[in-house]
Design a protein around this motif. Structure first.
Motif, PDB file in Angstrom:
ATOM      1  N   VAL A 462      -3.186   6.589 -17.886  1.00  0.00           N
ATOM      2  CA  VAL A 462      -1.972   6.331 -18.676  1.00  0.00           C
ATOM      3  C   VAL A 462      -1.369   7.637 -19.197  1.00  0.00           C
ATOM      4  CG1 VAL A 462      -2.433   3.941 -19.341  1.00  0.00           C
ATOM      5  CG2 VAL A 462      -3.369   5.790 -20.717  1.00  0.00           C
ATOM      6  N   TYR A 463      -2.219   8.605 -19.492  1.00  0.00           N
ATOM      7  CA  TYR A 463      -1.689   9.900 -19.946  1.00  0.00           C
ATOM      8  C   TYR A 463      -0.865  10.542 -18.827  1.00  0.00           C
ATOM      9  CZ  TYR A 463      -1.467  14.641 -21.800  1.00  0.00           C
ATOM     10  OH  TYR A 463      -1.009  15.854 -22.257  1.00  0.00           O
ATOM     11  N   SER A 464      -1.356  10.444 -17.593  1.00  0.00           N
ATOM     12  CA  SER A 464      -0.621  11.014 -16.459  1.00  0.00           C
ATOM     13  C   SER A 464       0.676  10.255 -16.188  1.00  0.00           C
ATOM     14  CB  SER A 464      -1.498  11.015 -15.205  1.00  0.00           C
ATOM     15  OG  SER A 464      -1.742   9.687 -14.767  1.00  0.00           O
ATOM     16  N   TRP A 516      -5.731   1.405  -9.461  1.00  0.00           N
ATOM     17  CA  TRP A 516      -4.738   1.188 -10.537  1.00  0.00           C
ATOM     18  C   TRP A 516      -5.109  -0.100 -11.287  1.00  0.00           C
ATOM     19  CZ3 TRP A 516      -1.194  -0.907 -13.666  1.00  0.00           C
ATOM     20  CH2 TRP A 516      -0.193  -0.090 -14.218  1.00  0.00           C
ATOM     21  N   PHE A 517      -5.852   0.064 -12.355  1.00  0.00           N
ATOM     22  CA  PHE A 517      -6.289  -1.068 -13.171  1.00  0.00           C
ATOM     23  C   PHE A 517      -6.058  -0.678 -14.635  1.00  0.00           C
ATOM     24  CE2 PHE A 517      -8.999  -3.856 -15.553  1.00  0.00           C
ATOM     25  CZ  PHE A 517      -9.166  -5.013 -14.791  1.00  0.00           C
ATOM     26  N   LEU A 538       7.057   1.238 -13.663  1.00  0.00           N
ATOM     27  CA  LEU A 538       7.427   2.112 -12.560  1.00  0.00           C
ATOM     28  C   LEU A 538       6.191   2.500 -11.755  1.00  0.00           C
ATOM     29  CD1 LEU A 538      10.097   3.462 -11.593  1.00  0.00           C
ATOM     30  CD2 LEU A 538       9.379   5.497 -12.845  1.00  0.00           C
ATOM     31  N   SER A 539       5.120   2.866 -12.468  1.00  0.00           N
ATOM     32  CA  SER A 539       3.872   3.266 -11.804  1.00  0.00           C
ATOM     33  C   SER A 539       3.184   2.060 -11.159  1.00  0.00           C
ATOM     34  CB  SER A 539       2.943   3.923 -12.827  1.00  0.00           C
ATOM     35  OG  SER A 539       1.729   4.302 -12.241  1.00  0.00           O
ATOM     36  N   ILE A 541       4.572  -0.700  -9.871  1.00  0.00           N
ATOM     37  CA  ILE A 541       5.243  -1.062  -8.614  1.00  0.00           C
ATOM     38  C   ILE A 541       4.969  -0.010  -7.541  1.00  0.00           C
ATOM     39  CG2 ILE A 541       7.468  -1.515  -7.510  1.00  0.00           C
ATOM     40  CD1 ILE A 541       6.459  -3.736  -9.409  1.00  0.00           C
ATOM     41  N   GLN A 542       4.874   1.239  -7.955  1.00  0.00           N
ATOM     42  CA  GLN A 542       4.516   2.299  -7.009  1.00  0.00           C
ATOM     43  C   GLN A 542       3.126   2.066  -6.428  1.00  0.00           C
ATOM     44  OE1 GLN A 542       3.808   6.271  -8.648  1.00  0.00           O
ATOM     45  NE2 GLN A 542       5.053   7.154  -7.018  1.00  0.00           N
ATOM     46  N   ALA A 543       2.194   1.618  -7.285  1.00  0.00           N
ATOM     47  CA  ALA A 543       0.834   1.315  -6.840  1.00  0.00           C
ATOM     48  C   ALA A 543       0.825   0.120  -5.884  1.00  0.00           C
ATOM     49  CB  ALA A 543      -0.061   1.029  -8.044  1.00  0.00           C
ATOM     50  N   ALA A 544       1.658  -0.890  -6.185  1.00  0.00           N
ATOM     51  CA  ALA A 544       1.764  -2.061  -5.310  1.00  0.00           C
ATOM     52  C   ALA A 544       2.318  -1.664  -3.940  1.00  0.00           C
ATOM     53  CB  ALA A 544       2.665  -3.113  -5.964  1.00  0.00           C
ATOM     54  N   LYS A 545       3.284  -0.768  -3.953  1.00  0.00           N
ATOM     55  CA  LYS A 545       3.902  -0.267  -2.712  1.00  0.00           C
ATOM     56  C   LYS A 545       2.861   0.463  -1.860  1.00  0.00           C
ATOM     57  CE  LYS A 545       7.864   2.700  -1.472  1.00  0.00           C
ATOM     58  NZ  LYS A 545       8.913   3.571  -2.055  1.00  0.00           N
ATOM     59  N   LEU A 546       2.032   1.293  -2.519  1.00  0.00           N
ATOM     60  CA  LEU A 546       0.979   2.035  -1.817  1.00  0.00           C
ATOM     61  C   LEU A 546      -0.083   1.081  -1.280  1.00  0.00           C
ATOM     62  CD1 LEU A 546      -0.323   4.745  -1.036  1.00  0.00           C
ATOM     63  CD2 LEU A 546      -1.388   4.783  -3.309  1.00  0.00           C
ATOM     64  N   PHE A 547      -0.465   0.090  -2.083  1.00  0.00           N
ATOM     65  CA  PHE A 547      -1.469  -0.893  -1.668  1.00  0.00           C
ATOM     66  C   PHE A 547      -1.001  -1.640  -0.418  1.00  0.00           C
ATOM     67  CE2 PHE A 547      -3.208  -5.221  -1.738  1.00  0.00           C
ATOM     68  CZ  PHE A 547      -4.560  -4.981  -1.865  1.00  0.00           C
ATOM     69  N   LYS A 548       0.258  -2.015  -0.401  1.00  0.00           N
ATOM     70  CA  LYS A 548       0.801  -2.736   0.760  1.00  0.00           C
ATOM     71  C   LYS A 548       0.775  -1.843   2.002  1.00  0.00           C
ATOM     72  CE  LYS A 548       4.866  -5.175   2.470  1.00  0.00           C
ATOM     73  NZ  LYS A 548       6.238  -5.647   2.202  1.00  0.00           N
ATOM     74  N   ARG A 549       1.157  -0.583   1.841  1.00  0.00           N
ATOM     75  CA  ARG A 549       1.190   0.326   2.979  1.00  0.00           C
ATOM     76  C   ARG A 549      -0.216   0.537   3.552  1.00  0.00           C
ATOM     77  NH1 ARG A 549       2.520   5.694   1.095  1.00  0.00           N
ATOM     78  NH2 ARG A 549       4.470   4.751   0.396  1.00  0.00           N
ATOM     79  N   ILE A 550      -1.205   0.717   2.656  1.00  0.00           N
ATOM     80  CA  ILE A 550      -2.594   0.928   3.111  1.00  0.00           C
ATOM     81  C   ILE A 550      -3.105  -0.302   3.852  1.00  0.00           C
ATOM     82  CG2 ILE A 550      -4.972   1.192   2.301  1.00  0.00           C
ATOM     83  CD1 ILE A 550      -3.835   2.974   0.045  1.00  0.00           C
ATOM     84  N   ASN A 551      -2.832  -1.484   3.303  1.00  0.00           N
ATOM     85  CA  ASN A 551      -3.271  -2.724   3.949  1.00  0.00           C
ATOM     86  C   ASN A 551      -2.606  -2.922   5.300  1.00  0.00           C
ATOM     87  OD1 ASN A 551      -5.004  -3.397   1.935  1.00  0.00           O
ATOM     88  ND2 ASN A 551      -4.066  -5.355   1.436  1.00  0.00           N
ATOM     89  N   PHE A 552      -1.323  -2.543   5.373  1.00  0.00           N
ATOM     90  CA  PHE A 552      -0.585  -2.676   6.628  1.00  0.00           C
ATOM     91  C   PHE A 552      -1.210  -1.767   7.690  1.00  0.00           C
ATOM     92  CE2 PHE A 552       2.762  -1.086   9.469  1.00  0.00           C
ATOM     93  CZ  PHE A 552       3.182  -2.284  10.040  1.00  0.00           C
ATOM     94  N   ASN A 553      -1.533  -0.525   7.303  1.00  0.00           N
ATOM     95  CA  ASN A 553      -2.140   0.416   8.245  1.00  0.00           C
ATOM     96  C   ASN A 553      -3.520  -0.043   8.696  1.00  0.00           C
ATOM     97  OD1 ASN A 553       0.065   2.122   8.153  1.00  0.00           O
ATOM     98  ND2 ASN A 553      -0.744   3.355   6.466  1.00  0.00           N
ATOM     99  N   LYS A 554      -4.290  -0.640   7.769  1.00  0.00           N
ATOM    100  CA  LYS A 554      -5.617  -1.156   8.105  1.00  0.00           C
ATOM    101  C   LYS A 554      -5.530  -2.271   9.132  1.00  0.00           C
ATOM    102  CE  LYS A 554      -8.307  -0.145   3.926  1.00  0.00           C
ATOM    103  NZ  LYS A 554      -8.961  -0.752   2.734  1.00  0.00           N
TER     104      LYS A 554
END
Length: 561
Positions: A462-464, A516-517, A538-539, A541-554
Motif C-alpha cells: 500500500v505504501y508503494s 495483490w491481496f 487503480l492498482s 484493476i491493474q492487478a486484474a489486468k495482469l492476472f488475466k494476461r498471465i492466465n491467457f498466456n498459460k
C-alpha cells in the motif's frame, strides 16, 4: 455576488436520475468558473440515511465530516470539486425533529406550531445556510411532484423564490416523455399533467428537461412550449446514454449553461470540458476488459454498492480496460458445493468484497476470500471485506479454528473482530457516532465514521501504491480487529500495513506471499472520481489486468503443448 438558486424537481415517475442530472449540470457550470454546491432535500421521515436498508434506499454515502447521507451526494462529489457536508443533505425527519426540539425548549414562545410557517421556515433556513459562500446552489427536491411527502419542500422553495427574488431563483423540472413502440410516438401528456401539478401549488417551471429513450424532436418541443408556457430554448432533451459521464457534454451541446448564465446575468468564461473529453477518449481506448467478481448480499440491487461500482469503472478508465462486474450472491455461494463455487469464480480476474453489516452470507464471503488467497487471484476487501479476510486468515493459516467476529458469534473461541465499544478506558472521538437502538436490538454501539488519518508501513504494497506515509480516508464501521490476537496472526505471515493515528486500530492488511491481496477498514470508493481514480482501485484493476494476461498466456501454452 448574490447567491443564485436553481430548484430541481421531478415529475411523472421516480428514478428519472435527478441526482445524476443535477451533478452533471453542476459540473458544467463549475467548468465555467462558477463556485457551486448542491443540496439534496429528502422527503422521508428518517432523520438520516444511516439506519435505512440498502434494499430500499441504496448505499449510504459518508461525507468527510461523518454525515450519513443519500447516495446522490456520492454522484455530486464524483462530478464536482466541492466536498459535501452535513449542510448538503437533510430530510423531513431532520426538519421535524429540529422544529420539535425548538418547540420543547420554548423557542416559539407558546405559538401553535404548524407546517406553515414553522416547518417551511426551517427548510428555508437550512437551504440558505447550506448556500452561504457560493455563487450558485442547485437544490434537488427528492420524490415526485404530486407526492404528499414533498409538499412542505415545494411550498418552502415557492416562498423562498419570492423572498430572494425571482431574478435570483430558477425552477427546473425533470420529467419523463415516454416513447411508445407500438405507435412510434412520444407522448407529452404525462409531462403536461406534471407541470399542472406544479402550477397548482404556485410554481411555474422556468426550464424543462425531458428524459426519454430517444431525443425529443422539435415537434414535441413546440407542443410543450405552447401548452406548458416554457420557452422552446429552455426545453432540454436528455436521452438515455451508455455512460453517465457523457451527460455534461450532452447538456453543453444544447447550451443549457448559456441559458442559465444569461438568465442570472452571470458573466463567466466558456465551459472548459477538456477533462471530460479526455475521459471519453480513454473510454474509447478500452480495447480489452477485465471481470471483477463482487461477492455481497445485495447483488440484485446495484445501487446498494453504487460508489464501489463507479470506483471500479474509474480504475478501468485509468488502465484503459472496460470493467465488467459479476455480482455473486454470498448466501448462494456458501450454500453451494465446492464445484459450483468454482464455476461462480472461474472466469473472474479479481475478487472484491464490499462493506456491510450483519451475519447473513458471511460464510460465503469467507469462502470467497479463501479462494482468492489460495488461487492467487487479486483481492480487495473493503470494511467488512477486511474483517472477513482477517477471520479467514486466522482460521485457515494461523490455525485459530473457530475464529469469528463478535458481530456474528458472541461466544466464539477466538473473537478476532470485536466492537469498537469494547475498548477499555478509550475516549470517544468527536466524529464518532452513538447509536441507541430500542426494542428488538436493546443495545448501544459506537460507530467510527468520517474522515480520519491512517499511517502506512514503509516497504508495504500500500505504501508503494499511495507513495506517502500518511493518508486520509473515510470510515463507517462498528467493529474492528482485536489487537490481542495480532502477534499470532502476524507470525503466521499476515502484514499489518496501515494503522490509525492513535495506534489503536488496524486499518489495512495485506498478504505478502500473494501478488495483490489488500483489505482496508475504510471506504476508498467514497473518494474516487472519474478524473482522479482512487489509487487502490487503480492498482486493483491493474492487478486484474495482469492476472488475466498471465492466465491467457498459460492457457495458450497448454494448448500448444
Amino acid at each position: 455576488m448574490k447567491t443564485r438558486y436553481i430548484f430541481v424537481t421531478g415529475g411523472v415517475v421516480s428514478s428519472l436520475g435527478k441526482g445524476i442530472f443535477a451533478a452533471s449540470l453542476a459540473n458544467l457550470l463549475e467548468s465555467r468558473g462558477i463556485k457551486i454546491t448542491i443540496i439534496k432535500l429528502d422527503p422521508y421521515i428518517n432523520v438520516d440515511s444511516g439506519t435505512m436498508s440498502p434494499i430500499q434506499h441504496g448505499e449510504v454515502f459518508v461525507t468527510e465530516d461523518g454525515t450519513e447521507t443519500d447516495l446522490d451526494l456520492g454522484h455530486y462529489e464524483r462530478f464536482i470539486r466541492t466536498k459535501m457536508t452535513k449542510e448538503n443533505n437533510f430530510t423531513t425527519g431532520l426538519i421535524y425533529s429540529e422544529v420539535i426540539r425548538k418547540e420543547r425548549s420554548g423557542k416559539y414562545l407558546g405559538q401553535t406550531v404548524q407546517v406553515i410557517p414553522h416547518i417551511t421556515n426551517e427548510i428555508k433556513r437550512k437551504i440558505l445556510q447550506g448556500g452561504k459562500g457560493y455563487d450558485l446552489v442547485l437544490v434537488e427536491i427528492g420524490g415526485t411532484v404530486g407526492d404528499i411527502e414533498s409538499l412542505p419542500f415545494l411550498e418552502a422553495i415557492r416562498q423562498l423564490s419570492i423572498e430572494i427574488g425571482r431574478q435570483y431563483t430558477m425552477f427546473l423540472h425533470l420529467t419523463l416523455v415516454p416513447y411508445l413502440n407500438s405507435t412510434g410516438e412520444m407522448k407529452t401528456k404525462p409531462t403536461q399533467h406534471s407541470i399542472k401539478s406544479l402550477l397548482s401549488i404556485g410554481i411555474q417551471p422556468d426550464m424543462l428537461v425531458c428524459r426519454s429513450s430517444k431525443s425529443i424532436s422539435e415537434k414535441e418541443k413546440l407542443k410543450i412550449t405552447l401548452i406548458c408556457n416554457i420557452p422552446k430554448k429552455a426545453i432540454i432533451s436528455l436521452e438515455d446514454v451508455d455512460s453517465i459521464y457523457k451527460i455534461p457534454v450532452l447538456l453543453h451541446l444544447q447550451k443549457i449553461d448559456d441559458y442559465i448564465c444569461k438568465r442570472f446575468l452571470m458573466k463567466c468564461p466558456s465551459a472548459n470540458l477538456s477533462e471530460w473529453k479526455s475521459l471519453f477518449q480513454s473510454q474509447s481506448n478500452q480495447i480489452d476488459h477485465v471481470t471483477i467478481g463482487m461477492v455481497g448480499k445485495y447483488v440484485h440491487l446495484p445501487d446498494s454498492y453504487r460508489s464501489v461500482i463507479e470506483a471500479l469503472k474509474h480504475g478501468g478508465f485509468g488502465n484503459q480496460v472496460e470493467v465488467m462486474i459479476k455480482m455473486i450472491d454470498s448466501e448462494e455461494f456458501e450454500s453451494s458445493s465446492s464445484s459450483d463455487n468454482l464455476k461462480m469464480l472461474e472466469n473472474v480476474d479479481a475478487i472484491l468484497i464490499p462493506g456491510g453489516f450483519g451475519e447473513r452470507g458471511i460464510e460465503g464471503k469467507i469462502l470467497a476470500v479463501r479462494y482468492a488467497r489460495e488461487n492467487k487471484i487479486p483481492y480487495l476487501g473493503i470494511c467488512l471485506g477486511m474483517q472477513v479476510a482477517f477471520i479467514e486468515y486466522a482460521r485457515n493459516v494461523a490455525e485459530m479454528h473457530g475464529a469469528n467476529s463478535k458481530e456474528f458469534s458472541s461466544n466464539c473461541q477466538y473473537p478476532v473482530i470485536i466492537p469498537i465499544s469494547s475498548r477499555k478506558n478509550d475516549q470517544k472521538e468527536n466524529s464518532e457516532k452513538i447509536y441507541q437502538y430500542k426494542g428488538i436490538f436493546q443495545k448501544e454501539t459506537r460507530m467510527r465514521i468520517g474522515k480520519k488519518k491512517c499511517h502506512l508501513v514503509r516497504k508495504s504494497k500500500v505504501y508503494s501504491i499511495y507513495k506517502r506515509n500518511v493518508i486520509f480516508e473515510r470510515y463507517r464501521h462498528r467493529y474492528e480487529v482485536n489487537k490481542l490476537f495480532l502477534k499470532k496472526i502476524e507470525k503466521a505471515g499476515l502484514c499489518i500495513s496501515g494503522i490509525s493515528e492513535d495506534r489503536k486500530s488496524v486499518e489495512i492488511i495485506e498478504y505478502p506471499l500473494h501478488p495483490w491481496f489488500i483489505a482496508c477498514q475504510f471506504h476508498p470508493e467514497f473518494t474516487s472520481n472519474p478524473r482522479e481514480c482512487h489509487p487502490l482501485f487503480l492498482s486493483f484493476i491493474q492487478a486484474a489486468k495482469l492476472f488475466k494476461r498471465i492466465n491467457f498466456n498459460k492457457s495458450k501454452q497448454q494448448k500448444n503443448i
